[in-house]
Motif scaffolding. Structure first.
Motif, PDB file in Angstrom:
ATOM      1  N   PRO B 133      16.645  73.585  27.145  1.00  0.00           N
ATOM      2  CA  PRO B 133      17.833  74.246  26.600  1.00  0.00           C
ATOM      3  C   PRO B 133      19.112  73.655  27.175  1.00  0.00           C
ATOM      4  O   PRO B 133      19.160  73.268  28.336  1.00  0.00           O
ATOM      5  CB  PRO B 133      17.655  75.706  27.046  1.00  0.00           C
ATOM      6  N   LYS B 134      20.135  73.617  26.331  1.00  0.00           N
ATOM      7  CA  LYS B 134      21.358  72.910  26.713  1.00  0.00           C
ATOM      8  C   LYS B 134      22.027  73.548  27.933  1.00  0.00           C
ATOM      9  O   LYS B 134      22.573  72.863  28.792  1.00  0.00           O
ATOM     10  CB  LYS B 134      22.318  72.902  25.518  1.00  0.00           C
ATOM     11  N   HIS B 135      21.955  74.903  28.011  1.00  0.00           N
ATOM     12  CA  HIS B 135      22.645  75.566  29.113  1.00  0.00           C
ATOM     13  C   HIS B 135      22.001  75.275  30.468  1.00  0.00           C
ATOM     14  O   HIS B 135      22.628  75.461  31.501  1.00  0.00           O
ATOM     15  CB  HIS B 135      22.718  77.082  28.871  1.00  0.00           C
ATOM     16  N   LEU B 136      20.720  74.835  30.465  1.00  0.00           N
ATOM     17  CA  LEU B 136      20.091  74.397  31.717  1.00  0.00           C
ATOM     18  C   LEU B 136      20.408  72.936  31.988  1.00  0.00           C
ATOM     19  O   LEU B 136      20.702  72.540  33.109  1.00  0.00           O
ATOM     20  CB  LEU B 136      18.578  74.582  31.649  1.00  0.00           C
ATOM     21  N   LEU B 137      20.348  72.157  30.914  1.00  0.00           N
ATOM     22  CA  LEU B 137      20.479  70.703  31.091  1.00  0.00           C
ATOM     23  C   LEU B 137      21.869  70.312  31.554  1.00  0.00           C
ATOM     24  O   LEU B 137      22.036  69.328  32.284  1.00  0.00           O
ATOM     25  CB  LEU B 137      20.146  70.008  29.766  1.00  0.00           C
ATOM     26  N   GLU B 138      22.883  71.100  31.168  1.00  0.00           N
ATOM     27  CA  GLU B 138      24.234  70.703  31.561  1.00  0.00           C
ATOM     28  C   GLU B 138      24.527  70.973  33.035  1.00  0.00           C
ATOM     29  O   GLU B 138      25.515  70.490  33.569  1.00  0.00           O
ATOM     30  CB  GLU B 138      25.269  71.402  30.676  1.00  0.00           C
ATOM     31  N   ASN B 139      23.648  71.749  33.714  1.00  0.00           N
ATOM     32  CA  ASN B 139      23.818  71.953  35.158  1.00  0.00           C
ATOM     33  C   ASN B 139      23.287  70.786  35.976  1.00  0.00           C
ATOM     34  O   ASN B 139      23.685  70.589  37.117  1.00  0.00           O
ATOM     35  CB  ASN B 139      23.054  73.209  35.601  1.00  0.00           C
ATOM     36  N   VAL B 140      22.329  70.036  35.382  1.00  0.00           N
ATOM     37  CA  VAL B 140      21.579  69.047  36.150  1.00  0.00           C
ATOM     38  C   VAL B 140      22.500  67.941  36.633  1.00  0.00           C
ATOM     39  O   VAL B 140      23.305  67.400  35.875  1.00  0.00           O
ATOM     40  CB  VAL B 140      20.447  68.456  35.286  1.00  0.00           C
TER      41      VAL B 140
END
Lengths: 150, 178
Positions: B133-140
């Motif tokens: 999900p995008k909201h997880l991936l943008e934290n990485v």
């Protein structure tokens, strides 16, 4: 005090009963329940607590040592050098720092710790201890060993 | 506290998000690596009572590689709590049912059983494929290096590369390859 019989001599021991018990109750002050109020129960738990305290003095040293070790390993991992190679290289460079100091440096003085890892890497390369990644980063460092070789 | 010190404090205690590609990786060796990031053992400020663990996003958990014949031999035990409720599921079967389960259990079992373990596991995000999900991936902000490089399979090379690959000998025409 005059003792007419041996039995009375045995019964009269130590300081006054109140002060003797008070010493124990002071040690049991932070216990919960009857352990802190009733003498015959309190004394058992105080004895046990004192035994634990004796063991704890040794365990505390071991725990702290393990914690320092964990922190130094973490610091070494950040700078991409193996812990054993790091310690051996520092020893060979006559930098005799113990775990406590190294752990404090890793946590509070990261730049100093990085300088130490750089020296260790240079020494490891010079002595052929282990393969070090990104060797060019420590080219600027000169140790006694590298001076002798060149 | 000066602005610099304040920001330094934030930066030190901020949770970092790591990503790990589990393609063709041994889940049990990977667990030993990933638990360090989840528990925060990789930071010099680590303390058992210091909540400094990071998040780890694992992708492609469907493509893990178990060593040897572990797919057939490793059994996962479950008990419903009722009499006769015990069941043993083989690794291949568990992986077919839920492709994230083997990795999850490997990481869970690699950590000591204490009160912190369940909360540490909540910082782990496993996905069977690369669809995060995008909201997880943008934290990485960091990628954990794989334990072993993924070799390119022979059928992924095109015919041209296979033909031009240097070789020691040509088999004789009448040689039978068994």
């Amino acid at each position: 005090m005059v003792f007419t019989t041996a039995v009375n001599f045995v019964r009269s021991r130590g300081p006054d009963e109140f002060w003797r018990k008070r010493r124990i109750f002071k040690l049991a002050a932070h216990f919960v329940g009857r352990k802190r109020n009733c003498y015959s129960i309190a004394i058992r738990y105080v004895h046990r607590a004192l035994r634990y305290a004796t063991k704890g003095r040794i365990l505390k040293k071991i725990d702290m040592r393990n914690l320092w070790q964990t922190r130094i390993v973490a610091g070494c991992m950040e700078h991409d050098i193996d812990y054993n190679v790091f310690r051996e290289s520092l020893y060979r460079s006559d930098i005799l720092l113990d775990r406590k100091t190294l752990a404090n440096l890793a946590a509070w003085e990261p730049y100093t710790f990085k300088a130490l890892t750089d020296i260790a890497k240079r020494r490891a390369i010079d002595d052929g201890l282990a393969s070090i990644n990104n060797q060019h980063e420590v080219d600027r460092i000169i140790t006694k060993g590298s001076l002798v070789k060149t | 506290m000066s602005t610099l010190k304040r920001v330094q404090q934030w930066a030190t205690f901020a949770r970092i998000w790591h990503i790990y590609d589990a393609t063709w990786q041994n889940p049990f060796k990977s667990a030993e690596l990933l638990k360090k990031f989840l528990m925060g053992v990789h930071k010099p400020i680590y303390h058992p009572m210091n909540d400094c663990g990071d998040h780890v996003v694992i992708i492609n958990s469907a493509d893990i590689a178990l060593p040897g014949d572990e797919w057939k031999k490793r059994a996962y035990f479950h008990h419903t709590g009722y009499p006769g409720g015990a069941s043993w599921t083989l690794a291949w079967d568990l992986h077919r049912k839920d492709a994230t389960m083997i990795l999850k259990k490997a990481i869970y079992n690699s950590m000591d059983g204490n009160l912190q373990r369940r909360y540490t596991m909540q910082r782990l995000h496993i996905f069977p494929d690369a669809n995060v999900p995008k909201h997880l991936l943008e934290n990485v902000s960091n990628q954990i290096r794989q334990l072993r490089p993924v070799p390119k399979r022979l059928d992924k090379y095109n015919l041209e590369e296979v033909k031009t690959f240097p070789k020691l000998i040509d088999y004789p025409k009448d040689y039978i390859i068994r």
